[in-house]
Scaffold this motif. Sequence first.
Motif, PDB file in Angstrom:
ATOM      1  N   PRO A 171      40.342  43.579  56.121  1.00  0.00           N
ATOM      2  CA  PRO A 171      41.565  43.657  55.305  1.00  0.00           C
ATOM      3  C   PRO A 171      41.261  44.069  53.868  1.00  0.00           C
ATOM      4  N   SER A 172      42.106  44.913  53.349  1.00  0.00           N
ATOM      5  CA  SER A 172      41.944  45.385  51.980  1.00  0.00           C
ATOM      6  C   SER A 172      41.864  44.192  51.020  1.00  0.00           C
ATOM      7  N   GLY A 173      40.956  44.258  50.052  1.00  0.00           N
ATOM      8  CA  GLY A 173      40.816  43.175  49.088  1.00  0.00           C
ATOM      9  C   GLY A 173      39.743  42.166  49.456  1.00  0.00           C
ATOM     10  N   ASP A 174      39.338  42.126  50.711  1.00  0.00           N
ATOM     11  CA  ASP A 174      38.315  41.156  51.109  1.00  0.00           C
ATOM     12  C   ASP A 174      36.953  41.524  50.513  1.00  0.00           C
ATOM     13  N   VAL A 175      36.058  40.560  50.571  1.00  0.00           N
ATOM     14  CA  VAL A 175      34.730  40.729  49.977  1.00  0.00           C
ATOM     15  C   VAL A 175      33.739  41.066  51.085  1.00  0.00           C
ATOM     16  N   VAL A 176      32.861  42.017  50.824  1.00  0.00           N
ATOM     17  CA  VAL A 176      31.833  42.331  51.822  1.00  0.00           C
ATOM     18  C   VAL A 176      30.457  42.102  51.199  1.00  0.00           C
ATOM     19  N   LEU A 177      29.678  41.242  51.867  1.00  0.00           N
ATOM     20  CA  LEU A 177      28.339  40.937  51.360  1.00  0.00           C
ATOM     21  C   LEU A 177      27.334  41.896  51.986  1.00  0.00           C
ATOM     22  N   LEU A 178      26.580  42.567  51.117  1.00  0.00           N
ATOM     23  CA  LEU A 178      25.571  43.537  51.557  1.00  0.00           C
ATOM     24  C   LEU A 178      24.207  43.114  51.011  1.00  0.00           C
ATOM     25  N   HIS A 179      23.152  43.395  51.754  1.00  0.00           N
ATOM     26  CA  HIS A 179      21.798  43.073  51.269  1.00  0.00           C
ATOM     27  C   HIS A 179      21.242  44.343  50.624  1.00  0.00           C
ATOM     28  N   ALA A 180      20.873  44.278  49.364  1.00  0.00           N
ATOM     29  CA  ALA A 180      20.418  45.477  48.646  1.00  0.00           C
ATOM     30  C   ALA A 180      19.196  46.101  49.314  1.00  0.00           C
ATOM     31  N   CYS A 181      18.251  45.272  49.720  1.00  0.00           N
ATOM     32  CA  CYS A 181      17.037  45.736  50.378  1.00  0.00           C
ATOM     33  C   CYS A 181      16.404  44.542  51.082  1.00  0.00           C
ATOM     34  N   ARG A 204      37.525  53.201  50.124  1.00  0.00           N
ATOM     35  CA  ARG A 204      38.782  53.510  50.801  1.00  0.00           C
ATOM     36  C   ARG A 204      39.559  52.247  51.150  1.00  0.00           C
ATOM     37  N   ARG A 205      38.849  51.215  51.627  1.00  0.00           N
ATOM     38  CA  ARG A 205      39.507  49.983  52.048  1.00  0.00           C
ATOM     39  C   ARG A 205      39.773  49.049  50.860  1.00  0.00           C
ATOM     40  N   GLU A 206      39.325  49.462  49.672  1.00  0.00           N
ATOM     41  CA  GLU A 206      39.468  48.628  48.468  1.00  0.00           C
ATOM     42  C   GLU A 206      38.889  47.228  48.688  1.00  0.00           C
ATOM     43  N   LEU A 207      37.633  47.228  49.157  1.00  0.00           N
ATOM     44  CA  LEU A 207      36.919  45.969  49.355  1.00  0.00           C
ATOM     45  C   LEU A 207      36.146  45.646  48.078  1.00  0.00           C
ATOM     46  N   LEU A 208      35.841  44.368  47.891  1.00  0.00           N
ATOM     47  CA  LEU A 208      35.021  43.968  46.738  1.00  0.00           C
ATOM     48  C   LEU A 208      33.592  43.738  47.232  1.00  0.00           C
ATOM     49  N   PRO A 237      34.443  50.460  40.073  1.00  0.00           N
ATOM     50  CA  PRO A 237      34.738  49.778  38.816  1.00  0.00           C
ATOM     51  C   PRO A 237      34.302  48.316  38.802  1.00  0.00           C
ATOM     52  N   GLU A 238      34.221  47.717  39.999  1.00  0.00           N
ATOM     53  CA  GLU A 238      33.932  46.279  40.051  1.00  0.00           C
ATOM     54  C   GLU A 238      32.896  45.966  41.128  1.00  0.00           C
ATOM     55  N   LEU A 239      32.011  45.056  40.775  1.00  0.00           N
ATOM     56  CA  LEU A 239      30.899  44.748  41.684  1.00  0.00           C
ATOM     57  C   LEU A 239      30.317  43.381  41.308  1.00  0.00           C
ATOM     58  N   LEU A 240      29.908  42.632  42.319  1.00  0.00           N
ATOM     59  CA  LEU A 240      29.193  41.374  42.090  1.00  0.00           C
ATOM     60  C   LEU A 240      27.779  41.531  42.655  1.00  0.00           C
ATOM     61  N   ILE A 241      26.788  41.056  41.897  1.00  0.00           N
ATOM     62  CA  ILE A 241      25.393  41.148  42.343  1.00  0.00           C
ATOM     63  C   ILE A 241      24.745  39.775  42.157  1.00  0.00           C
ATOM     64  N   THR A 242      24.105  39.271  43.206  1.00  0.00           N
ATOM     65  CA  THR A 242      23.318  38.048  43.031  1.00  0.00           C
ATOM     66  C   THR A 242      21.844  38.453  43.027  1.00  0.00           C
ATOM     67  N   SER A 243      21.138  38.011  41.999  1.00  0.00           N
ATOM     68  CA  SER A 243      19.749  38.420  41.827  1.00  0.00           C
ATOM     69  C   SER A 243      18.857  37.177  41.816  1.00  0.00           C
ATOM     70  N   SER A 244      17.668  37.323  42.384  1.00  0.00           N
ATOM     71  CA  SER A 244      16.744  36.186  42.440  1.00  0.00           C
ATOM     72  C   SER A 244      15.395  36.580  41.868  1.00  0.00           C
TER      73      SER A 244
END
Length: 397
Positions: A171-181, A204-208, A237-244
């Motif tokens: 669904p548009s607006g939902d958050v998708v968690l991706l692993h950078a590497c 296209r889906r306007e996911l965060l 324009p918008e992105l969240l990144i968790t870094s360790s």
Amino acid sequence: MSHFQPVARVPGDPILGLMDAYRADPSPAKLDLGVGVYKDAQGRTPIMQAVKHAEQRLLTSETTKSYTSGHGDAAFGDLLLQLVLGQDSPLLAGQRAGTTQTPGGTGALRLTADFLSHCLPGRGIWLSDPTWPIHETIFAEAGLKVGHYPYVGADNRLDVAAMLAALEQVPSGDVVLLHACCHNPTGFDLSHDDWRQVLEVVRRRELLPLIDFAYQGFGDGLEDDAWAVRLFAAELPELLITSSCSKNFGLYRERTGALIVCAADHDKLLDVRSQLASLARNLWSTPPAHGAAVVATILGDAALRTEWQSELDLMRDRVLRLRLGLVEALQPFGLAERFAHIAAQRGMFSYTGLSPEQVRRLRDESSVYMVGSGRANVAGLDEQRLGELAAAIARVC
Ligand code: LMR
């Protein structure tokens, strides 16, 4: 009356529990391929020399143990931002990105979960199947609806087509968690072309997008590993990144990480950051200082930074060598082809394709410890004992 009477016992964490089981095993031949920590040729998880040198400096230069701010150490924040987004990132010049220091990458994920549930209620989050087990629980605990997109097929191969098809349905607006590497647990990473396709669906889906970046420097190098993060930061324009900093600085127990927010403009960034400081206040108040001070000292000093980078390069090269070595060691048993993916995967982990029953037998019969899903920490292998491990694997295959 016993207040605690209704409290039931829950099983221990399956990954951390492996550490205890391994320690308790008296076998001299035991092998720990469980929790994701790097080990050197002597089987130790060493403190990096650059870290030791930074700590020596801090011992004399540190002047206070007063609280840091809700966003943590400002120098750490700035330097980490440059490490992740690149020194020349237009987001830095535009003041569109900010760091909130957290207790490890796990703390960053927890803060993200609270941010989403408080500030963007109703958004679901989509995780790769499989993913790091704590991704599953951390977002569910915060009350988010957790969904999954396929990542690895039944043949234990990356299935990008299935992933993209599933993301098209999110669904548009939902958050998708991706692993950078260095995907945890599989070790299968997306190619540049795959990332571009994921970006298009996300747009296209306007996911965060929320990119978990726990292994910068452990895959193909500090810059290469940041490629997808920087692509998303440049294109969206918008992105969240968790870094360790647990793995690449070897600061596991110092709990050093950050949530990086990229917003459309500086003003909106300040809005988001005000919420993060407020949420963090209710979680841990202010973050632990030592690890961040070490990282800031290293990244802020040319000589220490060079020393750290070459140590990190050695660690990464060793893991790559171990991957190739294990596949080679499996050759005499006719298993090299079946396990060829181990050499192609990246980072600490390999989804070996071994079943839970085979993992159990490896542990019971050969004192080889790995996660029940068949995830092996390649960084825990012993170069001198690859033949022994290959023989143990052959016995259960
Ligand atoms: C792992 O996946 O083994 C590491 O990220 C350590 C952990 O906390 O689970």
